[in-house]
Motif scaffolding. Sequence first.
Motif, PDB file in Angstrom:
ATOM      1  N   GLN A 102      -6.306   6.009  -3.007  1.00  0.00           N
ATOM      2  CA  GLN A 102      -6.275   4.565  -2.728  1.00  0.00           C
ATOM      3  C   GLN A 102      -5.174   4.229  -1.726  1.00  0.00           C
ATOM      4  OE1 GLN A 102      -6.295   2.303  -6.478  1.00  0.00           O
ATOM      5  NE2 GLN A 102      -7.245   4.049  -7.462  1.00  0.00           N
ATOM      6  N   ASN A 158       0.822  -1.205   0.000  1.00  0.00           N
ATOM      7  CA  ASN A 158       0.000   0.000   0.000  1.00  0.00           C
ATOM      8  C   ASN A 158       0.856   1.255   0.000  1.00  0.00           C
ATOM      9  OD1 ASN A 158      -1.527  -2.152   1.985  1.00  0.00           O
ATOM     10  ND2 ASN A 158      -2.903  -1.137   0.537  1.00  0.00           N
ATOM     11  N   GLU A 206      -3.934  11.986  -6.207  1.00  0.00           N
ATOM     12  CA  GLU A 206      -4.040  10.553  -6.524  1.00  0.00           C
ATOM     13  C   GLU A 206      -2.838   9.784  -5.988  1.00  0.00           C
ATOM     14  OE1 GLU A 206      -5.061  10.171 -10.873  1.00  0.00           O
ATOM     15  OE2 GLU A 206      -5.084  12.330 -10.616  1.00  0.00           O
ATOM     16  N   GLU A 246      -6.250   7.752   1.724  1.00  0.00           N
ATOM     17  CA  GLU A 246      -7.228   6.681   1.509  1.00  0.00           C
ATOM     18  C   GLU A 246      -8.455   7.168   0.754  1.00  0.00           C
ATOM     19  OE1 GLU A 246      -7.385   4.840   5.369  1.00  0.00           O
ATOM     20  OE2 GLU A 246      -5.557   3.737   4.829  1.00  0.00           O
ATOM     21  N   ARG A 292      -2.220   5.372  -1.570  1.00  0.00           N
ATOM     22  CA  ARG A 292      -0.869   5.300  -2.145  1.00  0.00           C
ATOM     23  C   ARG A 292       0.028   6.435  -1.634  1.00  0.00           C
ATOM     24  NH1 ARG A 292      -3.515   4.164  -7.975  1.00  0.00           N
ATOM     25  NH2 ARG A 292      -4.015   6.360  -7.734  1.00  0.00           N
TER      26      ARG A 292
END
Length: 371
Positions: free
Chosen positions: A304, A126, A262, A300, A306
């Motif tokens: 996602q 992650n 992102e 999150e 990252r």
Amino acid sequence: MKNVGIVYDHIYAEHKTNLMYSHPERADRVIHAISRLREEGMYGENRRSNFFEIQPRLAALEEIHLAHSESLITEIQEKTVRAAKFHQNLTTDPDTVLSGESYTAALYAAGGNFSAIDAIFDGIINSAFILCRPPGHHANVSASRGFCVFNNIILATQYLMREKRIKKVAIIDWDAHAGNGSEDIVYSGVPNVPEEAELLFFSIHQDPRTLYPGTCFPEDIGQGKQKGKIVNITLPPRSGDDCVQLALDHLILPMLREFKPEYILFSAGFDGHHRDHLTNLGYTSQGYGKIIDKVMPVAEEFAQGRMSLTLEGGYNLEAQSNSIVNVVSKLSGAGLIIEEDQKTNDQCLEYTENKLIPYLKKLLGPYWKNI
Ligand SMILES: [Zn+2]
């Protein structure tokens, strides 16, 4: 629990800066930290199942070229060849030292960032901590300086935007020194990436009137397409963790939520720790973990989860290692491992809350609805 990657290779310790004189940015920094990560079950044979060892790859020359001039790359290459031949250190500026393996180490430092990003996009992990040397955030297009050779965090940004087609990247540079090299490179926009890609860059650093590099003030907010997306949070000496938390709550988090990154990158330097002799910010080793606590929900929600963190400065071995294990633990979804007494300076808090943050809001407000 989250899966966390640690990017490390012994080449990061082969960049030897103290062949002639002692140098604070030394190989022991990563040797000490990796051994602490081993002790905590986050690296090595006995690591827990949610920790992953990521092997860094060599960055290609054309990848380094996206952020750096041909003449700089040639200078580093040639000086490391000479340093190897005479088994001595050569310099690029009064602070920045090269040894025979420095060029290779610098290519692996940049490449380690790419390997981390690949592992995240492949769904193996992650988030990642890249325990690399030499550091990068003072290096600009044409100069390796301030202990830094190639600008790892900007190269990572370009990699995300070009190879992974990420349109919105945020960088949080929490090293005690301003990320001046990074800002130089991206001041009018990130070079050599698709036109639609956007970067939001935060540098939280000690007031440049009191510390190297002496640049990156609140008024420097970027230009052209980057205008309003460079944020210099210039904390006074002895600010402590609480001033960073104020900046997160009132500025960084609202801006991140409006920007919707992102992917979130961190220039993770640990020289703001109160035991570090180079700076005076007075952070604790849990302070860095608490930044992750606040940023992780944003990652999150929009990215996602990252995130990758790239080592920059940090010159007290124990303070740096304690801070890193706290950060990595937080990335994994576990709690803090080490806590120290918090040192809050009321005058700094009052200045940050009532002067610095309102001033930054005034400068950046025209570009952001949320602040
Ligand atoms: Zn630093």
